[in-house]
Scaffold this motif. Structure first.
Motif: not given
Length: 294
Positions: A23-31, A42-51, A72-78, A94-95
């Motif tokens: 899912x290109x929509x999903x990004x991973x980061x090391x925090x 950390x996984x970032x899922x969505x593009x909205x202004x509310x975090x 949940x992240x997998x279901x949301x991304x799919x 939503x996203x």
């Protein structure tokens, strides 16, 4: 995504790789890193202004929360990529309004210890056996690899929590550490939270089917009503908690005066077995989805 019996750090790393590849929509980061140098993902899922932030496995023997959050992240991304709905919710819409920042495994060293135990080749072997009361059975271990309870590590009446716990040193659970944010995992979570300035946070724990929503009257006026919404969709009971300090949710509420929740998923004795996974997720998915709407 996970083995039949456990869900460990390697499962998490592989799950993050698979999801971000798919899912290109999903990004991973090391925090940050754990005591033993494991990257905290950390996984970032969505593009909205509310975090909105969600996390799992602050406590080592509550590792099933990592698998639940990853599902949940997998279901949301799919659903986002297919245009499908989850529980009647249009996920694309939503996203576009919300960004979910998930840290599925805050305490990877502790999770590994709770699942696999220790061996003489482990650099902390002698200390861990001693801190565990001489036992080599670690399934009940909640702390990080240095015997510090990461959910007693935050600067929210930390001294009061120390007095309440009454523990002089490291152990399987409830030792708040030598000072607030002494542990790299807690530091990473605090810095991550300060960087993003989340609008709301939700910490997944087990067990009890309860939702804790308050902290010393620092919570915003709407917090109780929001907790009842989460309870309504899940069957979990909102609880006004007293006699607890220094948790991640506590610190967030005190620091930002924004909604923070601890959700005690499932019911039974920790560690909850993976055989409970599907039944817990059925309860939890609508709650997590509702949390994104808050």
């Amino acid at each position: 995504m996970y083995s039949v019996e456990t869900y460990g750090y390697l499962d998490l790393v592989e799950g993050c790789r698979q999801l971000t590849d798919r899912y290109p929509f999903l990004s991973a980061y090391v925090i940050g890193e754990s005591v033993m140098g494991k990257p905290l993902l950390a996984l970032r899922c969505g593009t909205g202004p509310r975090n909105i932030h969600m996390n799992g496995s602050f406590h080592a023997n509550e590792w099933i929360t990592s698998a639940l959050l990853m599902r949940f992240v997998a279901d949301l991304s799919a659903a986002f990529c297919s245009g499908e709905r989850i529980s009647g919710q249009q996920v694309v819409e939503l996203c576009n309004r919300v960004t979910l920042w998930a840290v599925p495994m805050v305490n990877p060293d502790g999770v590994e210890l709770a699942q696999r135990g220790t061996s003489p080749s482990h650099p902390w072997h002698r200390q861990l056996i001693a801190w565990n009361g001489g036992s080599d059975q670690f399934s009940g271990w909640k702390a990080n690899i240095r015997g510090v309870d990461l959910n007693d590590q935050f600067p929210a009446f930390w001294e009061e929590e120390c007095k309440r716990r009454g523990l002089a040193g490291p152990g399987p659970r409830d030792y708040p550490g030598p000072y607030p944010l002494s542990e790299p995992e807690a530091i990473a979570m605090a810095r991550f939270t300060e960087t993003i300035a989340f609008d709301a946070v939700l910490a997944l724990h087990t067990q009890g089917r309860e939702i804790y929503w308050n902290y010393r009257d620092y919570e915003p006026a709407e917090a109780e009503q929001l907790a009842w919404k989460l309870g309504q969709v899940s069957g979990y009971k909102p609880v006004k908690l007293t006699g607890s300090d220094a948790g991640y949710k506590d610190w967030f509420i005190q620091q930002y005066r924004r909604p923070g929740f601890t959700v005690e998923a499932g019911y039974g004795e920790n560690p909850l077995p993976m055989s409970n996974f599907d039944s817990i997720y059925v309860e939890l998915q609508p709650l997590l989805l509702e949390a994104l709407r808050l």
